[in-house]
Design an enzyme around this catalytic site. Structure first.
Site, short mmCIF file in Angstrom:
data_model
loop_
_atom_site.label_atom_id
_atom_site.label_comp_id
_atom_site.label_asym_id
_atom_site.label_seq_id
_atom_site.Cartn_x
_atom_site.Cartn_y
_atom_site.Cartn_z
CE LYS A 112 -1.95 3.09 1.86
NZ LYS A 112 -1.69 4.49 1.46
CD GLU B 114 11.79 0.04 10.93
OE1 GLU B 114 12.32 0.90 11.65
OE2 GLU B 114 12.16 -1.14 10.91
CB CYS C 201 12.25 8.33 9.88
SG CYS C 201 13.41 7.33 8.97
CD GLU D 62 9.00 12.45 12.92
OE1 GLU D 62 7.85 12.00 13.00
OE2 GLU D 62 9.94 11.83 12.41
P1 NAD Z 1 1.52 8.31 7.91
O1 NAD Z 1 1.54 7.52 9.16
O2 NAD Z 1 0.51 9.37 7.77
O3 NAD Z 1 1.33 7.38 6.64
C1 NAD Z 1 2.18 6.28 6.37
C2 NAD Z 1 1.43 5.28 5.53
O4 NAD Z 1 0.36 4.75 6.31
C3 NAD Z 1 0.79 5.86 4.27
O5 NAD Z 1 0.86 4.91 3.22
C4 NAD Z 1 -0.66 6.07 4.69
O6 NAD Z 1 -1.54 6.05 3.61
C5 NAD Z 1 -0.87 4.87 5.60
N1 NAD Z 1 -1.96 5.02 6.57
C6 NAD Z 1 -2.51 6.17 7.06
N2 NAD Z 1 -3.51 5.86 7.93
C7 NAD Z 1 -3.57 4.51 8.00
C8 NAD Z 1 -4.37 3.59 8.76
N3 NAD Z 1 -5.33 4.01 9.59
N4 NAD Z 1 -4.14 2.27 8.62
C9 NAD Z 1 -3.16 1.82 7.79
N5 NAD Z 1 -2.39 2.64 7.04
C10 NAD Z 1 -2.59 3.97 7.15
O7 NAD Z 1 3.00 8.89 7.76
P2 NAD Z 1 3.54 9.82 6.60
O8 NAD Z 1 3.00 11.18 6.85
O9 NAD Z 1 3.33 9.19 5.27
O10 NAD Z 1 5.11 9.77 6.89
C11 NAD Z 1 5.69 10.57 7.84
C12 NAD Z 1 6.01 9.78 9.09
O11 NAD Z 1 6.71 8.58 8.77
C13 NAD Z 1 6.94 10.53 10.03
O12 NAD Z 1 6.52 10.39 11.36
C14 NAD Z 1 8.27 9.84 9.82
O13 NAD Z 1 9.17 9.97 10.86
C15 NAD Z 1 7.87 8.45 9.56
N6 NAD Z 1 8.94 7.73 8.84
C16 NAD Z 1 9.66 6.78 9.51
C17 NAD Z 1 10.69 6.11 8.88
C18 NAD Z 1 11.52 5.06 9.61
O14 NAD Z 1 12.23 4.30 8.98
N7 NAD Z 1 11.45 4.99 10.92
C19 NAD Z 1 10.97 6.38 7.54
C20 NAD Z 1 10.22 7.35 6.88
C21 NAD Z 1 9.19 8.00 7.55
#
Ligand code: NAD
Length: 499
Positions: A191, A266, A300, A397
């Site tokens: 996804k 992650e 991240c 963050e």
């Molecule tokens: P997000 O949590 O909004 O979305 C991440 C993914 O989850 C997207 O594909 C989104 O469509 C999906 N999603 C959203 N709601 C969902 C639900 N209820 N159930 C299942 N899936 C759902 O995060 P984002 O805004 O896309 O990314 C930013 C965040 O990701 C930041 O907090 C960042 O630190 C983190 N991040 C972490 C890493 C790591 O390796 N630790 C790497 C990159 C980003």
């Protein structure tokens, strides 16, 4: 690098439908979403979103591919061949991937070419190497009712893996999930992020071209709250590999807990970069700037808390500000651009609110803080000095190009400040004292510590954090462990030696 107009034309070649068991199909999709260019704020394309029907189909085809299909019968060397072939296909089209990544996310052209694509290709090749080396152990065990026993373990694929990725580096982070899962023999349902789905859709067409059997890999574009939720909640999914925010990670963990299904989470970070008084200050300033400003700070592991020894504070801050002012913010397709735009209007608003909070809390804005252009989701590289670790900009963050500079006196203070966070993902240390570097590396709570360089990436190194930064590890052998179940087999032997 292609010009912007050519890059925009490339978008029309990317499929815009769910890809399930070898077929592109939107005939049941009832929803669509627009993909917006963060630089021009114009629509790049519209994608058909996967709903309940597509999620069911993808999961059930994945299960059949494992239980009855060719994929379940493909041995390790067959999987290695397919993964290597896929890596070659991605490499051959890496310019397209890099161009789409820049367009979709707004990141400057050199970043996907230097980081995301090489890392993606390397991850597929690295895990191709593991595919035929997923071995068990032979364990000496006691006799059973007087009869000898023979015990061993085997590692079996965990089953259907749902991979849910964020928008900041969807190609590379996707590879970190897909490659180990396929190498381990799992079937993957991806996804991708609704803000940046293009490279994941392009990848699906290459998976098909590489010859993976139907059902081994599917892609379900869609919104997180709908498609992501349906997939994470689906009882046919055996494992969820999620990268994103802690808030969504929590929802995923709750969905998984219903069936005690496995997860790798992650999540975010508020990572410290510690500059000791014995560091090479020029090199440290350049490295710290990369640590907070790379990919517009939408990383991240961004080193957003910059801890500086008080005795070199002024000298270091002067150098860091110079690095920030050297950054050229602009269209990723313009020559010389070193920082692009944030992903969307919501993210721009969020980052701007944190900048206001920094000033309101009494931190000193020493560079940046504004929007360089009225069009596009741009924000200037921003630094705050005189930050206290209790301030909002040091706790939360931001996921944008905003660094909070905090001074410290003793090494133990630096460690205490570094560890005083709800997050524990990464840390960077700048020092010329090798012994200090390794001692502090052990004392800092983080999943990964980098010394004199910011977060060098390598698929051989386990990646992940603890606390609000998540749980579990991806990459390295940990990536194989995370996608396999260990089974124990014990045979009670009836054979007794002839008298
Ligand atoms: P997000 O949590 O909004 O979305 C991440 C993914 O989850 C997207 O594909 C989104 O469509 C999906 N999603 C959203 N709601 C969902 C639900 N209820 N159930 C299942 N899936 C759902 O995060 P984002 O805004 O896309 O990314 C930013 C965040 O990701 C930041 O907090 C960042 O630190 C983190 N991040 C972490 C890493 C790591 O390796 N630790 C790497 C990159 C980003």
């Amino acid at each position: 690098m292609l010009a912007r107009t050519e890059a925009e034309q490339l978008v029309s070649t990317v499929p815009t439908e769910p890809y399930i068991a070898g077929r592109w199909d939107s005939s049941h999709s009832v929803d669509t979403f627009d993909v917006i260019d963060p630089v021009t704020e114009r629509r790049l394309t519209t994608v058909a979103a996967a709903g309940a029907h597509e999620v069911d189909e993808a999961v059930s085809h994945a299960r059949s591919a494992l239980d009855e299909g060719v994929w379940g019968r493909t041995d390790g060397s067959g999987r290695a061949r397919l993964l290597n072939h896929l890596a070659d296909l991605i490499e051959a089209r890496s310019e397209e991937f890099a161009t789409l990544e820049s367009l979709d996310i707004g990141k400057p052209g050199f970043e996907p070419r230097a980081i995301d694509l090489p890392q993606t290709i390397q991850a597929f090749r690295y895990f191709a190497g593991w595919a035929d080396k997923v071995e068990g152990r032979s364990i000496p065990t006691s006799p059973y009712m007087g009869r000898p026993t023979h015990s061993y373990t085997v590692r079996e694929p965990v089953g259907v893996v749902a991979a849910i990725t964020p928008w900041n580096s969807p190609t590379m982070i996707g590879a970190w999930k897909i490659a180990p899962a396929l190498a381990a023999g799992c079937a993957v349902v991806l996804k991708p992020p609704e803000d940046a789905p293009l490279t994941s859709l392009l990848l699906a067409s290459l998976v098909e071209e590489a010859g993976f059997p139907a059902g081994a890999f599917s892609v379900l574009p869609g919104r997180g709250a709908v498609t992501g939720h349906l997939l994470a909640d689906h009882p046919g999914v055996d494992k969820i590999s999620f990268t994103g925010s802690p808030e969504t990670g929590y929802k995923v963990a709750v969905a998984a807990a219903k069936g005690f299904r496995r997860t790798t989470l992650e999540l975010g970070g508020k990572s410290p970069q510690i500059v000791f008084e014995d560091a090479d200050l020029d090199e440290a300033a350049r490295g710290v700037a990369v640590g907070i400003f790379a990919n517009q700070g939408e990383v991240c592991a961004a080193g957003s808390r910059i801890l500086v020894a008080r005795s070199v504070y002024d000298e270091f801050v002067e150098r860091l500000v110079a690095c920030a002012r050297d950054i050229k913010v602009g269209d990723p397709f313009d020559e010389g651009t070193t920082m692009g735009a944030l992903i969307n209007a919501r993210q721009l608003e969020r980052v701007s609110e944190y900048i206001t909070a920094g000033t309101d809390d009494g931190a000193r804005l020493i560079t940046g803080g504004g929007r360089p252009y009225s069009k596009g989701f741009f924000v200037e590289p921003t630094l705050f000095a005189e930050v206290d670790n209790s301030m909002t900009i040091a706790r939360r963050e931001i996921f944008g190009p905003v660094g909070a500079i905090i001074s410290f006196d003793a090494e133990s203070d630096a460690v205490a400040i570094a560890n005083d966070s709800e997050y524990a993902l990464a840390a960077t240390l700048w020092t010329s004292d090798v012994s200090r570097a390794h001692v502090v590396a052990r004392r800092v709570r983080a999943g990964a510590v980098a010394i004199n360089g910011w977060a060098p990436l390598d698929p051989r190194l386990p990646w992940g954090g603890s606390k609000l930064s998540g749980q579990g590890r991806e990459l390295g052998w940990a990536g194989i462990e995370a996608n396999t179940e260990e089974k124990t087999v014990t045979a009670v032997l009836s054979y007794s030696p002839a008298k």
